[in-house]
Design a protein around this motif. Structure first.
Motif, mmCIF file in Angstrom:
data_model
loop_
_atom_site.group_PDB
_atom_site.id
_atom_site.type_symbol
_atom_site.label_atom_id
_atom_site.label_comp_id
_atom_site.label_asym_id
_atom_site.label_seq_id
_atom_site.Cartn_x
_atom_site.Cartn_y
_atom_site.Cartn_z
ATOM 1 N N LEU A 73 0.844 -1.190 0.000
ATOM 2 C CA LEU A 73 0.000 0.000 0.000
ATOM 3 C C LEU A 73 0.882 1.243 0.000
ATOM 4 O O LEU A 73 1.752 1.394 0.865
ATOM 5 N N LEU A 74 0.666 2.127 -0.968
ATOM 6 C CA LEU A 74 1.353 3.417 -1.019
ATOM 7 C C LEU A 74 0.316 4.485 -0.707
ATOM 8 O O LEU A 74 -0.641 4.668 -1.454
ATOM 9 N N VAL A 75 0.505 5.184 0.410
ATOM 10 C CA VAL A 75 -0.508 6.116 0.895
ATOM 11 C C VAL A 75 0.112 7.502 1.056
ATOM 12 O O VAL A 75 1.119 7.663 1.742
ATOM 13 N N ASP A 76 -0.510 8.513 0.422
ATOM 14 C CA ASP A 76 0.011 9.877 0.477
ATOM 15 C C ASP A 76 -1.080 10.843 0.905
ATOM 16 O O ASP A 76 -1.846 11.334 0.077
ATOM 17 N N GLU A 77 -1.190 11.093 2.199
ATOM 18 C CA GLU A 77 -2.050 12.130 2.765
ATOM 19 C C GLU A 77 -3.537 11.945 2.477
ATOM 20 O O GLU A 77 -4.322 12.844 2.719
ATOM 21 N N VAL A 78 -3.956 10.789 1.949
ATOM 22 C CA VAL A 78 -5.360 10.662 1.575
ATOM 23 C C VAL A 78 -6.280 10.684 2.780
ATOM 24 O O VAL A 78 -7.466 10.987 2.653
ATOM 25 N N LEU A 79 -5.759 10.368 3.969
ATOM 26 C CA LEU A 79 -6.617 10.358 5.153
ATOM 27 C C LEU A 79 -6.912 11.766 5.647
ATOM 28 O O LEU A 79 -7.691 11.947 6.583
ATOM 29 N N ALA A 80 -6.315 12.773 5.009
ATOM 30 C CA ALA A 80 -6.575 14.158 5.414
ATOM 31 C C ALA A 80 -7.842 14.704 4.775
ATOM 32 O O ALA A 80 -8.272 15.802 5.091
ATOM 33 N N VAL A 81 -8.434 13.937 3.859
ATOM 34 C CA VAL A 81 -9.618 14.414 3.153
ATOM 35 C C VAL A 81 -10.851 13.684 3.640
ATOM 36 O O VAL A 81 -10.777 12.658 4.307
ATOM 37 N N GLY A 82 -12.014 14.241 3.282
ATOM 38 C CA GLY A 82 -13.261 13.614 3.690
ATOM 39 C C GLY A 82 -13.678 14.028 5.090
ATOM 40 O O GLY A 82 -12.908 14.639 5.831
ATOM 41 N N ASP A 83 -14.911 13.709 5.439
ATOM 42 C CA ASP A 83 -15.398 14.075 6.762
ATOM 43 C C ASP A 83 -14.923 13.070 7.803
ATOM 44 O O ASP A 83 -14.317 12.044 7.477
ATOM 45 N N LYS A 84 -15.201 13.366 9.070
ATOM 46 C CA LYS A 84 -14.693 12.546 10.165
ATOM 47 C C LYS A 84 -15.190 11.112 10.075
ATOM 48 O O LYS A 84 -14.423 10.161 10.281
ATOM 49 N N ALA A 85 -16.472 10.927 9.756
ATOM 50 C CA ALA A 85 -17.030 9.576 9.675
ATOM 51 C C ALA A 85 -16.342 8.754 8.592
ATOM 52 O O ALA A 85 -16.022 7.571 8.789
ATOM 53 N N PHE A 86 -16.078 9.390 7.446
ATOM 54 C CA PHE A 86 -15.418 8.648 6.370
ATOM 55 C C PHE A 86 -13.972 8.343 6.722
ATOM 56 O O PHE A 86 -13.456 7.264 6.409
ATOM 57 N N ARG A 87 -13.289 9.290 7.375
ATOM 58 C CA ARG A 87 -11.907 9.021 7.789
ATOM 59 C C ARG A 87 -11.848 7.813 8.720
ATOM 60 O O ARG A 87 -10.934 6.988 8.620
ATOM 61 N N GLU A 88 -12.822 7.690 9.617
ATOM 62 C CA GLU A 88 -12.837 6.527 10.512
ATOM 63 C C GLU A 88 -13.012 5.240 9.723
ATOM 64 O O GLU A 88 -12.430 4.206 10.065
ATOM 65 N N LYS A 89 -13.823 5.275 8.662
ATOM 66 C CA LYS A 89 -13.970 4.096 7.808
ATOM 67 C C LYS A 89 -12.652 3.774 7.113
ATOM 68 O O LYS A 89 -12.279 2.596 6.976
ATOM 69 N N CYS A 90 -11.936 4.815 6.672
ATOM 70 C CA CYS A 90 -10.634 4.595 6.042
ATOM 71 C C CYS A 90 -9.652 3.977 7.029
ATOM 72 O O CYS A 90 -8.902 3.050 6.680
#
Length: 245
Positions: free
Chosen positions: A169-186
C-alpha cells in the motif's frame, strides 16, 4: 527474505523553470550527474529497504522529497541515479481522484478503474456492491462522475483502490480528506489490510496517524534521508528540529 521495497542510492533532480524534468534531448546527450543551472536535487543518495509486512511512515516538512519518493516507488517517476526495486504489486492510495473519467457514470468508472489496476472482471463484479456501499453512493451509480461532489469522488476512489489485492500500500495524505465519519472508515479499512500482512509505505504530516499505523519511520530533510529508526524516534527527532505539531 526478499525486501518488498529496496531503494539504493536514489536520486532525482528537477528544473526550477516551467520545463520541469529534463528533456529527452538532455537525457540522450549524456547529461552530467552534476546539477546544471536551474536544476536541483529533490532527492539524493537515499537508501533503505522495506520488508514484507512492515509499516513505514515518511516524515518531513513540505518540499523535502516525501511525495517524490512515493512516486518513485510507485514507478510514476524515474530516478536520475540509483534505483528502486519493488517486489509485488502496489495499491496506490495517492492522488485518489486521478484517472477517473468525468463523462462516465459511477458504475462505469468503478469497472474501468478497477480493471486498469488489474482486477479481473469477475472479481470487479463480485466486489462491486461492496465498493459502492463503502463509498455510500448507492443512489448515484448512474450519475456521471463529473457531477459528484469532491467528497463523493474521494470516497469512491478510496473504496475502489482499497479493494485491490496488491501486497504493498502506497498512501500519500489521503486520510486528510473527507469528513470525520469517512476518515474513521478509512482507518478501519487500513487496519484490516495491515492485519492481512500488507506492507504500508505512508507519507503524512499527521502525527497521530503515523503513530497509529507505522512502526518504523524515515525522516527526509533537504532531499536526504537523515534518520531511519522507529516511528517514535523519527517523530521525536523531527519535532525537536521543527517544533511539535
Amino acid at each position: 527474505m526478499t525486501a518488498a521495497i529496496d531503494v539504493q542510492g536514489l536520486g532525482i533532480r528537477f528544473r526550477r523553470n516551467r520545463r520541469g524534468r529534463r528533456s529527452f534531448k538532455d537525457l540522450f546527450a549524456g547529461a552530467s550527474r552534476r546539477s546544471r543551472p536551474g536544476e536541483f536535487w529533490a532527492l539524493r543518495d537515499v537508501s533503505f529497504s522495506v520488508m514484507p509486512g512492515e509499516s513505514i511512515g515518511v516524515v518531513g516538512r513540505n518540499g523535502q522529497g516525501k511525495s517524490t519518493l512515493l512516486r518513485l516507488v510507485a514507478g510514476v517517476l524515474l530516478p536520475d541515479e540509483g534505483g528502486v526495486e519493488v517486489h509485488g504489486g502496489v495499491a496506490p492510495l495517492i492522488e485518489l481522484t486521478g484517472g477517473f473519467v468525468g463523462d462516465l457514470t459511477v458504475r462505469e468508472n468503478v469497472r474501468l478503474t478497477a480493471g486498469l489496476h488489474g482486477m479481473p472482471r469477475a472479481e470487479v463484479s463480485a466486489r462491486y456492491d461492496d465498493m459502492i456501499a463503502f463509498a455510500e453512493l448507492e443512489g448515484f451509480q448512474d450519475t456521471p462522475y463529473k457531477h459528484l461532489s469532491n467528497g463523493m469522488k474521494v470516497r469512491l476512489a478510496f473504496s475502489v483502490v482499497s479493494q485491490l489485492e496488491e501486497p504493498i500500500l502506497l498512501v500519500d495524505e489521503v486520510l486528510a480528506v473527507g469528513d470525520k465519519a469517512f476518515r474513521e472508515k478509512c482507518y478501519a479499512r487500513i487496519d484490516e489490510l495491515l492485519t492481512e500482512g500488507r506492507t504500508l509505505f505512508f507519507v503524512s504530516h499527521n502525527e497521530r496517524d503515523l503513530r497509529r499505523f507505522c512502526t518504523r519511520g524515515l525522516y527526509l530533510d533537504g532531499g536526504e534521508l537523515v534518520l531511519d529508526s522507529t516511528i517514535t524516534d523519527v517523530l521525536d527527532s523531527y519535532n525537536a528540529d521543527h517544533g511539535a505539531k
